[in-house]
Each structure stands twice: as structure tokens, then as C-alpha cells.
Design a protein around this motif. Structure first.
Motif, PDB file in Angstrom:
ATOM      1  N   VAL A  80       0.823  -1.057   0.081  1.00  0.00           N
ATOM      2  CA  VAL A  80      -0.109   0.015   0.013  1.00  0.00           C
ATOM      3  C   VAL A  80       0.949   1.233   0.250  1.00  0.00           C
ATOM      4  CG1 VAL A  80      -0.250  -0.138   2.647  1.00  0.00           C
ATOM      5  CG2 VAL A  80      -1.775   1.298   1.140  1.00  0.00           C
ATOM      6  N   ILE A  81       0.797   2.161  -0.791  1.00  0.00           N
ATOM      7  CA  ILE A  81       1.484   3.291  -1.268  1.00  0.00           C
ATOM      8  C   ILE A  81       0.563   4.615  -0.679  1.00  0.00           C
ATOM      9  CG2 ILE A  81       3.115   4.758  -2.395  1.00  0.00           C
ATOM     10  CD1 ILE A  81       2.672   2.170  -4.573  1.00  0.00           C
ATOM     11  N   SER A  82       1.008   5.006   0.394  1.00  0.00           N
ATOM     12  CA  SER A  82      -0.225   6.334   0.905  1.00  0.00           C
ATOM     13  C   SER A  82       0.905   7.529   0.758  1.00  0.00           C
ATOM     14  CB  SER A  82      -0.618   5.905   2.313  1.00  0.00           C
ATOM     15  OG  SER A  82      -1.427   6.985   2.585  1.00  0.00           O
ATOM     16  N   THR A  83       1.208   8.081  -0.072  1.00  0.00           N
ATOM     17  CA  THR A  83       1.755   9.531  -0.257  1.00  0.00           C
ATOM     18  C   THR A  83       1.031  10.487  -0.725  1.00  0.00           C
ATOM     19  OG1 THR A  83       2.913   8.632  -2.582  1.00  0.00           O
ATOM     20  CG2 THR A  83       4.082   8.190  -0.025  1.00  0.00           C
ATOM     21  N   GLY A  84       1.519  11.611  -0.897  1.00  0.00           N
ATOM     22  CA  GLY A  84       0.823  12.916  -1.335  1.00  0.00           C
ATOM     23  C   GLY A  84       0.341  12.876  -2.597  1.00  0.00           C
ATOM     24  N   THR A  85      -0.794  13.745  -2.754  1.00  0.00           N
ATOM     25  CA  THR A  85      -1.310  13.925  -4.359  1.00  0.00           C
ATOM     26  C   THR A  85      -0.495  14.561  -5.093  1.00  0.00           C
ATOM     27  OG1 THR A  85      -3.547  14.611  -2.994  1.00  0.00           O
ATOM     28  CG2 THR A  85      -3.181  15.365  -5.293  1.00  0.00           C
ATOM     29  N   GLY A  86      -0.108  13.653  -6.187  1.00  0.00           N
ATOM     30  CA  GLY A  86       0.734  14.189  -7.210  1.00  0.00           C
ATOM     31  C   GLY A  86       1.964  13.533  -6.923  1.00  0.00           C
ATOM     32  N   SER A  87       2.139  12.730  -6.053  1.00  0.00           N
ATOM     33  CA  SER A  87       3.769  11.997  -5.932  1.00  0.00           C
ATOM     34  C   SER A  87       4.044  11.013  -6.876  1.00  0.00           C
ATOM     35  CB  SER A  87       3.383  11.528  -4.364  1.00  0.00           C
ATOM     36  OG  SER A  87       2.609  10.732  -4.162  1.00  0.00           O
ATOM     37  N   GLY A  88       3.200  10.717  -8.053  1.00  0.00           N
ATOM     38  CA  GLY A  88       3.643   9.574  -8.724  1.00  0.00           C
ATOM     39  C   GLY A  88       3.495   8.048  -8.360  1.00  0.00           C
ATOM     40  N   LYS A  89       2.511   8.116  -7.332  1.00  0.00           N
ATOM     41  CA  LYS A  89       2.151   6.652  -6.760  1.00  0.00           C
ATOM     42  C   LYS A  89       1.995   5.696  -7.998  1.00  0.00           C
ATOM     43  CE  LYS A  89      -1.458   8.284  -4.484  1.00  0.00           C
ATOM     44  NZ  LYS A  89      -0.790   9.651  -4.599  1.00  0.00           N
ATOM     45  N   SER A  90       1.493   5.988  -8.941  1.00  0.00           N
ATOM     46  CA  SER A  90       1.028   4.914 -10.147  1.00  0.00           C
ATOM     47  C   SER A  90       2.259   4.211 -10.739  1.00  0.00           C
ATOM     48  CB  SER A  90      -0.007   5.434 -11.172  1.00  0.00           C
ATOM     49  OG  SER A  90       0.758   6.769 -11.819  1.00  0.00           O
ATOM     50  N   MET A  91       3.344   5.255 -10.910  1.00  0.00           N
ATOM     51  CA  MET A  91       4.500   4.680 -11.369  1.00  0.00           C
ATOM     52  C   MET A  91       5.130   3.633 -10.578  1.00  0.00           C
ATOM     53  SD  MET A  91       8.135   6.640 -12.549  1.00  0.00           S
ATOM     54  CE  MET A  91       9.211   6.296 -11.050  1.00  0.00           C
ATOM     55  N   ALA A  92       4.944   3.457  -9.259  1.00  0.00           N
ATOM     56  CA  ALA A  92       5.600   2.451  -8.265  1.00  0.00           C
ATOM     57  C   ALA A  92       4.816   1.232  -8.838  1.00  0.00           C
ATOM     58  CB  ALA A  92       5.307   2.740  -6.901  1.00  0.00           C
ATOM     59  N   ALA A  93       3.480   1.299  -9.024  1.00  0.00           N
ATOM     60  CA  ALA A  93       2.760   0.123  -9.549  1.00  0.00           C
ATOM     61  C   ALA A  93       3.355  -0.430 -11.023  1.00  0.00           C
ATOM     62  CB  ALA A  93       1.284   0.268  -9.375  1.00  0.00           C
ATOM     63  N   TRP A  94       3.452   0.663 -12.003  1.00  0.00           N
ATOM     64  CA  TRP A  94       3.585   0.287 -13.140  1.00  0.00           C
ATOM     65  C   TRP A  94       4.973  -0.466 -13.235  1.00  0.00           C
ATOM     66  CZ3 TRP A  94      -0.793  -0.475 -14.650  1.00  0.00           C
ATOM     67  CH2 TRP A  94      -1.927   0.520 -14.669  1.00  0.00           C
ATOM     68  N   LEU A  95       5.901  -0.063 -12.568  1.00  0.00           N
ATOM     69  CA  LEU A  95       7.523  -0.498 -13.145  1.00  0.00           C
ATOM     70  C   LEU A  95       7.321  -2.091 -13.015  1.00  0.00           C
ATOM     71  CD1 LEU A  95       9.553   2.112 -11.141  1.00  0.00           C
ATOM     72  CD2 LEU A  95       9.555   1.347 -13.429  1.00  0.00           C
ATOM     73  N   PRO A  96       6.860  -2.620 -11.594  1.00  0.00           N
ATOM     74  CA  PRO A  96       7.194  -4.248 -11.667  1.00  0.00           C
ATOM     75  C   PRO A  96       6.202  -4.597 -12.817  1.00  0.00           C
ATOM     76  CG  PRO A  96       5.710  -3.308  -9.661  1.00  0.00           C
ATOM     77  CD  PRO A  96       6.352  -2.189 -10.418  1.00  0.00           C
ATOM     78  N   ILE A  97       4.971  -3.988 -13.132  1.00  0.00           N
ATOM     79  CA  ILE A  97       4.153  -4.660 -14.122  1.00  0.00           C
ATOM     80  C   ILE A  97       4.829  -4.662 -15.272  1.00  0.00           C
ATOM     81  CG2 ILE A  97       2.100  -4.399 -15.263  1.00  0.00           C
ATOM     82  CD1 ILE A  97       0.699  -3.219 -12.773  1.00  0.00           C
ATOM     83  N   LEU A  98       5.446  -3.417 -15.954  1.00  0.00           N
ATOM     84  CA  LEU A  98       5.893  -3.329 -17.124  1.00  0.00           C
ATOM     85  C   LEU A  98       7.295  -4.137 -17.284  1.00  0.00           C
ATOM     86  CD1 LEU A  98       5.695   0.468 -17.571  1.00  0.00           C
ATOM     87  CD2 LEU A  98       4.205  -1.339 -19.015  1.00  0.00           C
ATOM     88  N   ALA A  99       7.998  -4.270 -16.194  1.00  0.00           N
ATOM     89  CA  ALA A  99       9.125  -5.307 -16.000  1.00  0.00           C
ATOM     90  C   ALA A  99       8.723  -6.641 -16.339  1.00  0.00           C
ATOM     91  CB  ALA A  99       9.976  -4.950 -14.858  1.00  0.00           C
ATOM     92  N   ASP A 100       7.752  -7.183 -15.579  1.00  0.00           N
ATOM     93  CA  ASP A 100       7.141  -8.708 -15.495  1.00  0.00           C
ATOM     94  C   ASP A 100       6.894  -8.826 -17.145  1.00  0.00           C
ATOM     95  OD1 ASP A 100       8.008  -8.726 -13.224  1.00  0.00           O
ATOM     96  OD2 ASP A 100       6.229  -9.713 -12.555  1.00  0.00           O
TER      97      ASP A 100
END
Length: 834
Positions: A80-100
Motif C-alpha cells: 500500500v502506497i500512501s503518499t501525497g497527491t501528485g507524488s507519482g504513486k502509479s509509477m511504483a505500480a507500473w514499474l513491476p508490471i511493465l518489467a514482468d
């Protein structure tokens, strides 16, 4: 932080101070400091090709929280990533997905079947569309695209596109509703996607609360159940800018232990300073003195000073004025309102104001809300990004993550319900490290009045996300849906939070399931789909308001409010137009039926028919006000606390309510015209409640006369309902209450505050667990209100079925002061819970 953004922020602050002048409109300014960025190297497991694509977009290095979260998800931890609005949370999800996906591709047929897949779930279609556009930008950032293939699947997606996504997409962007109604019941057709499911992304996790949160939790558990059956073991990634107890909430959503969830909360992204301006609407000219009061004063034996009633402008009207002013200052902004009608009204009023002051800016203002066509929403989002439109009056549809960067300001008309929601909205201002300005305009209710004058409460941590997947009213139809997807077995007991298979057996006895040696199967002989037994967001529980001459649906009303709002003879107002209700009727049954409940009551699941309110347009200055009679019957006390003078309880109750009559009133002073009796059915609600009862002798010792006690109890009930959303993630309309000087069961003066949902939603329980804080906050809002006898800012309620009569502000203060000394501590209630 750019000098240009600082200059705009300073200009807006100067303008707002000028508007306020020497009035009391600008109450205070909260300064939220900025934050420096912390960068880290790309994880070693991320293919260089992906790094190059992000660098082509200008992202040389990721922020620290992105690396921490991406590493945890890549290692297989639910994250669970709970950081501020506009902090690029989605990139943390897309990195492992795109890598796999990049590492799991090939040209052989067997390799194609085993390609890893991912599902992205958003609460709104606008957010999913925004993420699709963002991810397509990453994939196509260079002349050699990444291997990932994207698809969408929701109610707006053309059939051909959904067919392609089912057959070929690696990442499918969808929503829980589509999962529930289409993907899970037809999982055999989606086996390629589900058998290769590597990741599930849950965006805006904090959005899922209350009864809807319980529904979504059970949909996610059903998704995991089917995926695991097909050989997958997906990792779930949760994204939220504002959520308390993040790992606990995430674990509850998917039915795992909290220790299985990694929480990332340290934000490494830069953020500009923000100024949150607490504002109250301007005072209007005094109303004319009612002639009855004037004549009574002349006839009185004692001299009497008459004071004309002062009233503030509505929060939405004030928001329209401020919106017009900030547009003239060159700002790009969002104005958040609570309803679809308000978004239209604010935009129209802002344009009217600009037409007189600066007509060249009129085209810069528009509204944005649910109910628009998808292409209309996309066009508005694009217009805001390009500057063709600089101000949108919007519901919370644009609160949820849609990329509308480059905003200078936000305006929030009325407390949005939770701190989580407020900070989502405030976070829209000053993105990309800029200095942002936000305005919170208090509306006329106790919670707004309390917060605007107690700003430290706004800065406290966000509320806990409250939902109960074990609520039998929610759980039962999902068990039926799960059985239709795959037979239920004893192995499913823990996944759904149960202790035994008793609930499965109960469904079998009712005829919804069939017991077989290999499990509990859905009864296919029934005339409905199991998934149609429930609606995730309550859409089946709405009454359509239909113009009888044309058959046009002009609006909807919540089912539990229909008897009060659209009873025969009621005046219904929609976007400034008035209609009179001619009939409240029911169309032939469209779905489902009723599940006889597990436990103590019946479980409503689906509708026995769509209710319709037929209306005809009228031009009138009349309005109607219903009378609602209610009673609460205690079914059981789950937990209790007493010190002899005061007793507190939490448990299950049955709430019976009936609209018995209505007054017809004439504007502008709401003068009484007539009273009309009604023969409406009694509505019953089985739910959870917290209640307290006081010794009658103690009330007498407090100096509350017997004649004033009902008003004191009633006022305390209203204020406590109004203030509870400060403690629990709920809205005033999620709650109900009753006060009585002599309850038929307790035989003592008693106040109930209950959840307004079948089976409860967790809000009353939260009040029970935090009774001391709840009472203190309720007392604070009444004591601090400057009115003499009570007003909408302290003890009057907009939803009172008894026309806010009787009410005693002085009595409520005495009662709550005493009650504050006789409440269970959190340790007391926690001990009982254990």
C-alpha cells in the motif's frame, strides 16, 4: 517552486483578503509547508528499455517512495502506497508490471498464453481513462514501444474493444462494477487474463468505505479466489494519497493478515507550500420582521427588543462569487461541490457574475459532474489542461487522481465529509512543486461551523477507513455470487471472514444454494443471476423521478428518502425548476428478490421492483415539508458500559419510520398554508446503533425541567450526528437518530445514533469506541456557536423529520457537560471488543 507560481499565489491571497475586507468572511489561514524531493537510482531489476522510456518523458530518477514500493511489489508483497497527491504513486505500480511483461514475452504460442497480466481498478471511469493515457505515453515514449498491450473493459468500452482486451491485453483497466457483473460471472471467457494475473492495482483506496467498501472488499476476495483457482497468485498494490491505518485497511479489503502488507508512507516527492484559507460566507441583509412577531411585541406587557434574523449566503453562492474573482485574476482552479445540481448552479452563477464584470472570461467557466457522456468529460478535462477552460465546478469526480496538473487554486464549498477528501482536493492546487492556494467555505451546519473555528482539527491525521465485510446484509449476496462462479467449500470460510459454513447452509435452506458432496452450488433453477442480488454502489436503491407527460427521467432520489422527498403532493425542485409529485409507484419487478438473512433479520438484496415518482411541472412559490414519525426497537446489546447515572450500549436495532403528513409552505418566509395527511407504508431498517440513556433524576438535578428534556435530548442527538463525521469516515446522511424522554424498552431518557444502512456500516461502532472524544466535540460545537437558541450551525438538522421541534440549546449544553463525565474510555470499549 517557481517564482511564477509564488507570484500567482500572492496575487490570489491579496485578492481574497481584499474581498473579505473588514468582514468576518476570512476566518484564518493555515500554512502547509513544502517538501524537498528525495531521488534514488532505478532498481536493478527494471529493464534498461523501461528506464529509457521514463527518461524520454523527463524522469531521470524515481523518488524514494516509488523505489521502496516498487521493490516490495516486485518481491511479491501486497503493498500500500500512501503518499501525497501528485507524488507519482502509479509509477511504483507500473514499474513491476511493465518489467514482468517485458521479461515474460515471446513468440511461441505457449509463451503467449503464459504472459503475465495485470488488472487496474479505479472508482471512476475518468480516472481509468486518465491512467490509460498516461501508461500509453510511457509505452510509446520512444520509437521502439514497450511490449505491454493495454485494454479497457467497462460500461463505456465498445464491445469490439472489450473482446480484444479479453483476448490480447496484458493490462486491463476496469472497475469493480465490471468485475462483479461481467468478468467474475464469465471468468471462463477471461481465463487467459485471470490465469496469468500477476498484479492487481487498487487506485484511490480510501474511496472504498462504509457499505460500498464492504462490497468492494468482497468483490476483491472473489477475484482472488477465482484467480488462485486458475493457478495465479497475484500481488495487490494499493494507491491512496490519504488513508489512515493503511496496512490494516488494505489487509481488510483483500482478507489477509496485516503482516502480509508492506506500507510505504514516506513521501520523497517535492511539494510546494500551500495556503488553506478557512472562509465563511458573507452575511446578507436582515430579513423582514414577520408581522406576527411585530404585533405580539406591541401587545406584550414587558418591553421587548426585536432583532431581525441574520443569515449568511449559501456556501455554493459564495463559491460562485470566489470562482469568478479568481478567474479574473488569471488562476486555473477547481471548485468542488457536494452535488451534481450544485456543480451546474455554481458554474452558472459564476458566469452570471463574470457577465457583468468581465464578460471575456465567461467561456472559461464550466461544470463537470457524473451524468455527462464520456466524450463530454474527456473534452472538459482536455480544455482544462490546455487553458480553454480555467475553472471547473465539479463534484468529487475530479478529486480522484485525474491528472489536471498546473492548477493554481481549489475551492471547496462545504466540508467534503472527511479530512481525506479535503486533502485530496487541496492537493490539486500547486502541483509540480508550485505554491498553491485553497479555500474551504463553511456551509451552514454544525460540523462546518466547528471546523472553521477549530482549524487544528483539520490538521489532525485523516480518518480511519471504516467498513465491515462481515455485515450479513452485504456478505450474503456475495456468497451467492461466489457460489455461482465456483462452488463454495470449507476452504472459503476464512477468505470471507467466517468461522464456519453456517452461512453457506443458511443459503442452501433458503433455496439459493444446493448442497452437494463437493460443496455449495448456486441454484441455477432460480430466475435471476446471483450477481444481480446486489448493487455495489446502491444504484438499485434509487427512485427515478419521471415527468409523467414525456416519460423523461429528470433525477433520482435515494430509496430511503423517497417517502419524505417525493411523496404524493410533494414539491420537487430540480435545477431551479419546480415539479409536483402526482404518484409514487412501482414498476414491475426488474431483478432479484429477497434473501432471508443470516442472523437476526432479512437481507434486502436487489429490488422487488423499480420505484418511480411521477411528477408534473408547475410554476409555484409553494414548498412542502414532511413529518416523519420514528421508533427504535433494541434487538440486542452487543456491548454495554454503565456507571449507574449513565449507560452506554452498542448493538442491533430495528428502526421503523413513516411519513404521516406534510405541511405546505409559501416562500420566501415559508409561511404555513395547509397540512395534508398521508397514508405511507412503514419502512423498517435493521441496523447497528450506539445509544446512551441517562437517569431521569440526574437530568432533574442538572436543572433541566421535564418540559425541556425532550428538546435537550433532541438537540444533543442532532449535534452528535452532525459532528460524528469528524471522527469516522462518513457523512451526516450515512446516519440516523432518535431521542426520547421515555423509551419503551429502556424506560429512561435515551438517545440513539444509528447507521442508515441495513446491517450497519461501522460508523455507530466507531462512535461507541470513541465516545469520550465524540461527546467533547459535540459539546464544543454547541458552546462555541454564537446563536442564542440554536441554529443550523449547531443543533438544527436539515434532515429532521420532526421539523426541528422541540429543541433546547441550553438543555443540550447541560446534558452534554454531564455526559462528558460519564462516558466509556477507549480502553473500556476496546476491552469488550477483545
Amino acid at each position: 517552486m517557481s517564482g511564477q507560481s509564488d507570484s500567482m499565489a500572492d496575487r490570489l491571497l491579496t485578492s481574497l483578503r481584499s474581498i473579505a475586507g473588514k468582514s468576518d468572511r476570512l476566518v484564518s489561514i493555515l500554512h502547509v509547508p513544502g517538501r524537498e524531493e528525495r531521488l534514488e537510482e532505478w532498481p536493478a531489476w527494471v529493464p534498461q528499455k523501461i528506464v529509457d522510456h521514463y527518461r524520454a518523458l523527463g524522469i531521470e530518477k524515481p523518488w524514494s517512495h516509488q523505489v521502496e514500493a516498487a521493490n516490495a511489489a516486485h518481491e511479491g508483497w501486497h503493498t500500500v502506497i500512501s503518499t501525497g497527491t501528485g507524488s507519482g504513486k502509479s509509477m511504483a505500480a507500473w514499474l513491476p508490471i511493465l518489467a514482468d511483461i517485458e521479461g515474460g514475452t515471446g513468440t511461441r504460442l505457449s509463451q503467449i498464453k503464459r504472459r503475465p497480466t495485470a488488472l487496474y481498478l479505479a472508482p471512476t471511469k475518468a480516472l481509468a481513462a486518465d491512467q490509460l493515457q498516461h501508461l500509453q505515453g510511457v509505452i510509446n515514449a520512444s520509437s521502439t514501444p514497450l511490449a505491454a498491450r493495454l485494454g479497457t473493459a467497462d460500461g463505456d468500452t465498445p464491445r469490439e474493444a472489450k473482446d480484444w482486451a479479453r483476448g490480447f491485453a496484458d493490462v486491463i483497466l476496469t472497475n469493480p462494477d465490471y468485475l462483479h457483473h461481467v468478468m467474475l460471472p464469465g471468468h471462463e471467457r477471461w481465463s487467459r487474463v485471470l490465469s496469468g494475473l500477476r498484479y492487481i492495482v487498487i487506485d484511490e483506496m480510501h474511496y472504498w468505505r462504509g457499505v460500498t467498501g464492504a462490497h468492494i472488499s468482497l468483490v476483491l476476495r472473489r477475484l482472488l479466489r477465482v484467480a488462485r483457482h486458475l493457478g495465479a497468485d497475484p500481488t495487490v498494490i494499493f494507491l491512496s494519497a490519504t488513508v489512515a491505518e493503511a496496512p490494516k485497511a488494505a489487509a481488510r479489503l483483500i482478507g489477509v493478515h496485516e503482516a502480509e502488507v508492506v506500507s510505504v508512507t514516506e513521501d520523497g516527492s517535492p511539494a510546494g507550500a500551500k495556503e488553506l484559507i478557512l472562509w465563511q460566507p458573507a452575511l446578507l441583509a436582515p430579513r423582514d420582521m414577520p408581522i406576527e412577531e411585530f404585533l405580539a411585541a406591541l401587545e406584550a406587557e414587558e418591553p421587548k427588543i426585536l432583532l431581525a434574523e441574520m443569515q449568511r449566503r449559501s456556501a455554493t453562492s459564495e463559491a460562485a462569487i470566489l470562482t469568478a474573482e479568481l478567474v479574473q485574476q488569471g488562476a486555473k482552479l477547481l471548485t468542488f461541490v457536494r452535488s451534481r445540481a450544485a456543480s451546474e448552479s455554481v458554474a452558472a452563477k459564476a458566469r452570471d457574475t463574470l457577465s457583468m464584470k468581465a464578460p471575456q472570461y465567461m467561456s472559461k467557466v464550466a461544470s463537470y459532474r457524473g451524468g455527462y457522456l464520456p466524450e463530454e468529460r474527456r473534452a472538459l478535462e482536455t480544455s482544462l489542461r490546455t487553458g480553454a477552460v480555467t475553472a471547473l465546478a465539479t463534484t468529487n469526480a475530479l478529486e480522484l487522481g485525474v491528472d489536471v496538473s498546473g492548477l493554481d487554486a481549489t475551492i471547496t464549498a462545504g466540508w467534503p465529509g472527511t479530512r481525506a477528501s479535503l486533502w485530496q482536493q487541496v492537493g490539486r492546487a500547486g502541483r509540480a512543486g508550485g505554491h498553491g492556494v485553497s479555500v474551504l467555505i463553511a456551509s451552514d451546519n454544525p460540523l462546518d461551523a466547528y471546523l472553521i473555528h477549530n482549524p487544528e482539527m483539520i490538521l489532525e491525521p485523516v480518518e480511519a477507513t471504516t467498513f465491515d465485510p462481515a455485515n450479513p446484509y452485504v456478505l450474503t449476496p456475495h456468497l451467492a455470487a461466489a457460489a455461482s462462479e465456483m462452488p463454495l467449500t470449507e476452504a472459503d470460510v476464512s477468505l470471507f471472514g467466517l468461522d464456519s459454513t453456517d452461512a453457506f447452509d443458511a443459503l442452501a435452506r433458503q433455496g439459493y444454494l444446493r448442497r452437494r458432496p463437493t460443496g455449495w452450488y448456486w441454484n441455477v433453477a432460480l430466475p435471476m443471476r446471483a450477481q444481480d442480488l446486489t448493487e455495489l454502489r446502491g444504484s438499485s436503491m434509487e427512485v427515478q423521478v419521471v415527468e409523467e407527460a414525456t416519460g423523461t427521467v429528470i433525477g433520482t432520489v435515494a430509496s430511503d428518502q423517497a417517502s419524505a422527498q417525493v411523496h404524493p403532493g410533494a414539491i420537487y425542485v430540480h435545477q431551479g425548476r419546480t415539479y409536483q409529485v402526482t404518484e409514487l409507484t412501482r414498476e414491475p419487478s426488474v431483478a432479484a428478490g429477497v434473501l432471508q438473512g443470516t442472523g437476526s433479520g432479512a437481507t434486502s438484496a436487489g429490488t422487488a421492483g423499480t420505484r418511480i415518482a411521477l411528477v408534473r411541472p408547475v410554476v409555484t412559490d409553494l414548498r412542502t415539508r414532511p413529518t416523519v414519525q420514528s421508533r427504535v426497537q433494541i434487538l440486542n446489546e452487543s456491548e454495554t458500559w454503565s456507571d449507574e447515572l449513565v449507560s452506554w450500549s452498542f448493538g442491533e436495532v430495528e428502526v421503523a419510520s413513516q411519513v404521516t403528513d406534510f405541511d405546505t409552505l409559501r416562500l420566501p418566509g415559508l409561511q404555513f398554508v395547509s397540512n395534508t395527511k398521508l397514508d405511507m407504508p412503514v419502512q423498517k431498517l435493521l441496523t447497528m446503533s450506539v445509544w446512551w440513556q441517562i437517569d431521569e433524576a440526574a437530568a432533574v438535578r442538572l436543572g433541566i425541567p421535564a418540559a425541556d428534556l425532550p428538546g435537550a435530548l433532541h438537540a444533543a442527538e442532532h449535534a452528535s450526528i452532525g459532528i460524528l463525521p469528524l471522527l469516522a469516515t462518513c457523512d451526516r446522511w450515512d446516519l440516523g437518530g432518535l431521542s426520547t424522554a421515555d423509551h419503551e424498552q429502556t424506560l429512561r431518557p435515551t438517545v440513539f445514533v444509528h447507521d442508515a444502512y441495513p446491517g450497519g456500516a461501522g460508523f455507530a461502532e466507531h462512535a461507541w469506541r470513541h465516545a469520550s472524544d465524540w461527546v467533547a466535540a459535540t459539546l464544543g460545537v454547541i458552546e462555541s456557536c454564537p446563536c442564542e437558541d440554536g441554529c443550523p450551525s449547531c443543533i438544527q438538522s436539515p434532515k429532521c423529520g420532526n421539523r426541528n421541534e422541540p429543541l433546547s440549546k441550553a438543555g443540550a449544553i447541560k446534558l452534554l457537560r454531564f455526559l462528558g463525565k460519564h462516558t466509556p474510555s477507549e480502553a473500556d470499549t476496546a476491552l469488550q471488543a477483545d
